[in-house]
Design a protein around this motif. Structure first.
Motif, PDB file in Angstrom:
ATOM      1  N   GLU A 330      41.154  17.641  19.722  1.00 21.00           N
ATOM      2  CA  GLU A 330      41.753  16.400  19.476  1.00 21.00           C
ATOM      3  C   GLU A 330      43.350  16.836  19.019  1.00 21.00           C
ATOM      4  O   GLU A 330      44.165  15.629  19.692  1.00 21.00           O
ATOM      5  N   GLN A 331      43.663  17.750  18.614  1.00 20.93           N
ATOM      6  CA  GLN A 331      45.145  17.917  18.004  1.00 20.93           C
ATOM      7  C   GLN A 331      45.730  19.294  18.877  1.00 20.93           C
ATOM      8  O   GLN A 331      46.715  19.939  18.437  1.00 20.93           O
ATOM      9  N   ALA A 332      45.194  19.651  20.226  1.00 20.32           N
ATOM     10  CA  ALA A 332      45.517  20.739  20.846  1.00 20.32           C
ATOM     11  C   ALA A 332      46.900  20.704  21.189  1.00 20.32           C
ATOM     12  O   ALA A 332      47.532  19.687  21.781  1.00 20.32           O
ATOM     13  N   LYS A 333      47.567  21.800  20.888  1.00 18.63           N
ATOM     14  CA  LYS A 333      48.686  22.093  21.644  1.00 18.63           C
ATOM     15  C   LYS A 333      48.820  23.066  22.634  1.00 18.63           C
ATOM     16  O   LYS A 333      48.095  24.162  22.611  1.00 18.63           O
ATOM     17  N   MET A 334      49.497  22.705  23.736  1.00 20.57           N
ATOM     18  CA  MET A 334      49.387  23.819  24.842  1.00 20.57           C
ATOM     19  C   MET A 334      50.539  24.637  24.882  1.00 20.57           C
ATOM     20  O   MET A 334      51.678  24.282  24.491  1.00 20.57           O
ATOM     21  N   PHE A 335      50.169  25.920  25.467  1.00 20.34           N
ATOM     22  CA  PHE A 335      51.209  26.970  25.551  1.00 20.34           C
ATOM     23  C   PHE A 335      51.656  26.969  26.823  1.00 20.34           C
ATOM     24  O   PHE A 335      52.871  27.203  27.188  1.00 20.34           O
ATOM     25  N   ARG A 336      51.077  26.811  27.557  1.00 18.56           N
ATOM     26  CA  ARG A 336      51.413  26.707  29.155  1.00 18.56           C
ATOM     27  C   ARG A 336      50.191  26.060  30.004  1.00 18.56           C
ATOM     28  O   ARG A 336      48.963  26.317  29.494  1.00 18.56           O
ATOM     29  N   PRO A 337      50.508  25.242  31.172  1.00 15.03           N
ATOM     30  CA  PRO A 337      49.536  24.443  31.719  1.00 15.03           C
ATOM     31  C   PRO A 337      48.794  25.542  32.662  1.00 15.03           C
ATOM     32  O   PRO A 337      49.277  26.579  32.803  1.00 15.03           O
ATOM     33  N   GLY A 338      47.757  25.214  33.035  1.00 13.41           N
ATOM     34  CA  GLY A 338      46.956  25.696  34.306  1.00 13.41           C
ATOM     35  C   GLY A 338      47.725  25.561  35.592  1.00 13.41           C
ATOM     36  O   GLY A 338      48.498  24.422  35.754  1.00 13.41           O
ATOM     37  N   TYR A 339      47.433  26.470  36.486  1.00 10.15           N
ATOM     38  CA  TYR A 339      48.173  26.242  37.723  1.00 10.15           C
ATOM     39  C   TYR A 339      47.195  26.991  38.983  1.00 10.15           C
ATOM     40  O   TYR A 339      46.206  27.564  38.589  1.00 10.15           O
ATOM     41  N   ALA A 340      47.205  26.603  40.046  1.00  5.87           N
ATOM     42  CA  ALA A 340      46.754  27.155  41.131  1.00  5.87           C
ATOM     43  C   ALA A 340      47.648  27.854  41.960  1.00  5.87           C
ATOM     44  O   ALA A 340      49.034  27.634  42.011  1.00  5.87           O
ATOM     45  N   ILE A 341      47.213  29.025  42.469  1.00  3.17           N
ATOM     46  CA  ILE A 341      48.173  30.034  43.469  1.00  3.17           C
ATOM     47  C   ILE A 341      47.730  30.243  44.467  1.00  3.17           C
ATOM     48  O   ILE A 341      46.380  30.643  44.787  1.00  3.17           O
ATOM     49  N   GLU A 342      48.450  30.111  45.702  1.00  5.01           N
ATOM     50  CA  GLU A 342      47.943  30.278  46.982  1.00  5.01           C
ATOM     51  C   GLU A 342      48.651  31.484  47.394  1.00  5.01           C
ATOM     52  O   GLU A 342      49.879  31.736  47.151  1.00  5.01           O
ATOM     53  N   TYR A 343      47.957  32.691  48.405  1.00  4.30           N
ATOM     54  CA  TYR A 343      48.661  33.762  48.508  1.00  4.30           C
ATOM     55  C   TYR A 343      48.090  34.221  50.013  1.00  4.30           C
ATOM     56  O   TYR A 343      47.003  33.854  50.316  1.00  4.30           O
ATOM     57  N   ASP A 344      48.574  35.148  50.303  1.00  2.00           N
ATOM     58  CA  ASP A 344      48.165  35.753  51.906  1.00  2.00           C
ATOM     59  C   ASP A 344      46.959  36.759  51.612  1.00  2.00           C
ATOM     60  O   ASP A 344      47.131  37.678  50.507  1.00  2.00           O
ATOM     61  N   TYR A 345      46.091  36.958  52.614  1.00  2.00           N
ATOM     62  CA  TYR A 345      45.358  37.968  52.410  1.00  2.00           C
ATOM     63  C   TYR A 345      44.854  38.359  53.853  1.00  2.00           C
ATOM     64  O   TYR A 345      45.316  37.845  54.763  1.00  2.00           O
ATOM     65  N   PHE A 346      44.389  39.701  54.106  1.00  2.00           N
ATOM     66  CA  PHE A 346      44.006  39.835  55.359  1.00  2.00           C
ATOM     67  C   PHE A 346      42.402  40.080  55.676  1.00  2.00           C
ATOM     68  O   PHE A 346      41.798  40.903  54.748  1.00  2.00           O
ATOM     69  N   PRO A 347      41.830  39.329  56.503  1.00  2.29           N
ATOM     70  CA  PRO A 347      40.519  39.492  56.553  1.00  2.29           C
ATOM     71  C   PRO A 347      39.883  41.109  56.701  1.00  2.29           C
ATOM     72  O   PRO A 347      40.467  41.598  57.328  1.00  2.29           O
ATOM     73  N   PRO A 348      39.004  41.199  55.577  1.00  6.20           N
ATOM     74  CA  PRO A 348      38.710  42.718  55.669  1.00  6.20           C
ATOM     75  C   PRO A 348      37.746  43.115  56.860  1.00  6.20           C
ATOM     76  O   PRO A 348      37.573  44.442  56.754  1.00  6.20           O
ATOM     77  N   THR A 349      37.344  42.522  57.828  1.00  9.91           N
ATOM     78  CA  THR A 349      36.853  43.054  58.866  1.00  9.91           C
ATOM     79  C   THR A 349      37.985  43.936  59.538  1.00  9.91           C
ATOM     80  O   THR A 349      37.369  44.670  60.866  1.00  9.91           O
ATOM     81  N   GLN A 350      39.123  44.119  59.322  1.00  6.01           N
ATOM     82  CA  GLN A 350      40.089  44.728  59.972  1.00  6.01           C
ATOM     83  C   GLN A 350      40.242  46.133  59.250  1.00  6.01           C
ATOM     84  O   GLN A 350      40.960  46.999  59.392  1.00  6.01           O
ATOM     85  N   LEU A 351      38.981  46.575  58.394  1.00  3.41           N
ATOM     86  CA  LEU A 351      38.874  47.775  57.621  1.00  3.41           C
ATOM     87  C   LEU A 351      37.790  48.614  57.977  1.00  3.41           C
ATOM     88  O   LEU A 351      36.834  48.233  58.682  1.00  3.41           O
ATOM     89  N   LYS A 352      37.937  49.941  57.926  1.00  2.00           N
ATOM     90  CA  LYS A 352      36.911  50.897  58.004  1.00  2.00           C
ATOM     91  C   LYS A 352      36.223  50.886  56.569  1.00  2.00           C
ATOM     92  O   LYS A 352      36.786  50.339  55.604  1.00  2.00           O
ATOM     93  N   LEU A 353      34.801  51.416  56.391  1.00  2.00           N
ATOM     94  CA  LEU A 353      34.162  51.412  55.115  1.00  2.00           C
ATOM     95  C   LEU A 353      35.092  52.369  54.017  1.00  2.00           C
ATOM     96  O   LEU A 353      34.644  52.073  53.007  1.00  2.00           O
ATOM     97  N   SER A 354      36.027  53.083  54.566  1.00  2.00           N
ATOM     98  CA  SER A 354      36.627  53.692  53.649  1.00  2.00           C
ATOM     99  C   SER A 354      37.848  52.937  52.784  1.00  2.00           C
ATOM    100  O   SER A 354      38.737  53.512  52.160  1.00  2.00           O
TER     101      SER A 354
END
Length: 620
Positions: A330-354
């Motif tokens: 009820e009396q909460a003070k926020m330090f910083r808000p939540g957020y979403a982050i979007e980023y690049d990834y590389f589908p891992p089927t492009q890798l060997k098991l190593s």
């Protein structure tokens, strides 16, 4: 600057730390490059390690000789063994951690590794010659040479942060995104995609009313992650708390949906299905009147609180307005808000098991760049990438863990064989041999492998062998020794299980689901047999006795499937020429280039008849 390293690790998150530490311990000279030396192993999301299936991974990392278990133990503020009410295969250790101590202990561990050097900068280019990674170039224009490169970029590749209608570039709040690597790799033929993750708001713990919440205490007799004697169980533990959202909270949150980047289409990447945002929860589970929130302290000496379960990217005014309607806030003070982050990834089927890429030799990917979510998933990939990069440059065979050997093996096989188009998180249900892959026997399964590659210590293996021998001897003694009705029946009644009419062998009593060895340590002659024996050995003995039939069945099944793993396919077969294969099989096999017949059998769309045809083709 002219020194050539054996290995360069890009990024010092959980994956990067494990990669650098492992390769350094094995004898490689390592340069760890990070954008901020003060954020090494930063817990950018919740201040916790382990949990369901994740706890098993941390223990596997420790058994192989990695650092996550030791660092987690040294920064623990609360320990809980989850799923105690279920079978031993489901038991999962979890720690609440001091995020500042966690980061400090990882940096200390790395600085004590004489083979690890550091550089603070942003990498924007991978140096490639003759199809091999041979170094990196940083934003200062300096080039560093190496024999191999491991990329552990986390959420920084073209990262974009969203809070309501605002968005800006960044890998984390207050930190810039990394540009250049994605663009370079795409021009070389790699396929990239976008994913998203999120984090909740951080709250001032002094502003909360904990009397309105349910207290969540740690275990009465806390355990720890590391099998080593280097760490001890936490003594004094901090509380966590549980509270709940309600219909009024949900109505306030819905007010911000039109400004939500997720619903307005400003986020294109897919988020983690199993860790949805609060707005996603109330949208997907509209029938639920409330959602559970875990209130987690960030450390011993801070008032900052992590609101687990309230991940959001709604406007900050909506976030605090809704939170203040949660009991205790009820009396909460926020330090910083939540957020979403979007980023690049590389589908891992492009890798060997190593975890080496198919297109560029000596280039390895680990962590969120491969589409995973979670510290533990990242850490185990970093460990394996560091190990395999070291082995590769020393002309040694890669270490590939089977699905029957480790959750780490399941995770990497799932990624490389099946790929993922949403953030991958480990669950016990993903492992078909989870009775074999328990948290309590990770050392028995993996320490010898860690010693063989020069990562785990011989002292660790000595402890494992002692544990194995003591367990075998205790099982043998329990099978040979009887207990009398007059000595045990009162205890059996107390445990709500039937009395014995005559002398019973001890293993017959222990095999009952209601009975544990620790329940019987005062019973004659059990008290004499177990006197002085480590509790870890007693647990191992109990599990082996209770699950004997199930364990034998899983071992038999695993051995049958393992035969397919020994049949190598290589990457030179042109499957389009094998006309008897289905069209889908030809397309999938040429795309994935599986290394073994077992891996081929797990590719979606490959049928048992396709496997039979391949066996005929191979002369089997």
């Amino acid at each position: 600057m002219n020194k050539e390293y054996d290995l360069i690790v890009v990024g010092a998150g959980h994956a990067g730390c494990e990669a650098a530490n492992a390769a350094g311990k094995m004898g490689s000279s390592v340069l760890l490059i990070t954008m901020d030396m003060n954020k090494i192993a930063h817990m950018s999301c919740n201040p916790a390690m382990g949990g369901i299936a994740k706890g098993q991974i941390v223990r596997e990392i420790d058994a192989l000789g990695g650092g996550s278990g030791i660092v987690s133990d040294k920064s623990t503020i609360q320990f809980r063994m989850l799923n105690r009410s279920k079978g031993a295969a489901m038991w999962s250790p979890r720690t609440q951690n001091d995020r500042f101590v966690f980061s400090y202990e990882w940096r200390l561990l790395l600085e004590k590794n004489p083979n690890v050097d550091f550089w603070q900068d942003n990498v924007n280019e991978i140096l490639i010659e003759n199809g091999k990674a041979c170094g990196v170039k940083v934003s200062l224009g300096i080039s560093f040479r190496s024999k191999a490169v491991v990329i552990t970029s986390g959420t920084f590749l073209n990262g974009k942060i969203h809070i309501g209608e605002k968005n800006f570039g960044g890998g984390r709040v207050g930190e810039s995104a990394s540009k250049g690597i994605t663009e370079q790799l795409v021009t070389m033929g790699f396929v990239s995609g976008r994913m998203k993750t999120g984090t909740p708001p951080r709250i001032d713990g002094r502003s909360l009313n904990y009397t309105k919440m349910e207290v969540q205490e740690g275990d009465l007799n806390p355990g720890k992650f590391s099998f080593s004697k280097e760490t001890k169980s936490v003594v004094n533990q901090k509380h966590c708390w549980i509270t709940y959202t309600n219909d009024t909270v949900h109505e306030i949150l819905k007010e911000g949906f039109e400004k939500s980047p997720m619903y307005a289409g400003r986020i294109s990447g897919l988020g983690p299905r199993y860790c949805p945002s609060i707005e996603d929860k109330i949208n997907r589970f509209a029938e639920r009147e409330r959602h559970q929130l875990f209130i987690e302290p960030e450390g011993w000496s801070t008032v900052e609180i992590y609101v687990n379960g309230f991940s959001t990217s709604l406007p900050e005014d909506i976030q605090i307005k809704a939170l203040k309607l949660v009991p205790g806030f009820e009396q909460a003070k926020m330090f910083r808000p939540g957020y979403a982050i979007e980023y690049d990834y590389f589908p891992p089927t492009q890798l060997k098991l190593s975890l080496e890429t198919n297109l560029i030799e000596h280039l390895y990917f680990a962590g969120q760049i491969n589409g995973t979510t979670g510290y533990e998933e990242a850490a185990c990939q970093g460990l394996m990438a560091g190990i395999n990069a070291h082995l590769k440059i020393n002309q040694q065979e890669a270490l590939v863990l089977g699905r029957e050997e480790a959750y780490i093996g399941v995770l990497i096989d799932d990624l490389v064989t099946k790929g993922t188009d949403e953030p991958y998180r480990m669950f016990t249900s993903r492992a078909e041999y989870r009775i074999l892959l328990r948290q309590d026997n990770a050392d028995i399964r993996l320490t010898e492998k860690g010693v063989q590659i020069g990562l785990a210590s011989k002292e660790a293996l000595e402890r494992v062998n002692m544990k194995i021998n003591q367990t075998e001897n205790l099982i043998k003694t329990f099978k040979e020794t009887s207990v009398k009705p007059k000595d045990i029946n009162a205890k059996l009644m107390e445990l709500s299980t039937s009395e014995i009419p005559q002398n019973y062998k001890i293993d017959q009593i222990v095999s009952r689901p209601q009975v544990g060895i620790m329940d019987l340590i005062d019973i004659n002659p059990i008290n004499k047999i177990v006197d002085g024996i480590d509790e870890e050995v007693l647990l191992q003995t109990e599990i082996r006795i209770k699950y004997e039939g199930y364990l034998e069945k899983e071992v038999e099944q695993a051995n049958k499937m393992k035969k397919l793993e020994y049949i190598k396919l290589g990457n030179t077969i042109d499957y389009s020429l094998i006309q008897s294969l289905s069209i889908e099989a030809r397309e999938k096999l040429n795309k994935h280039k599986p290394e073994t017949l077992g891996q081929a059998s797990r590719i979606s769309g490959i049928s048992p008849s396709d496997i039979s045809i391949l066996m005929v083709h191979l002369g089997r």
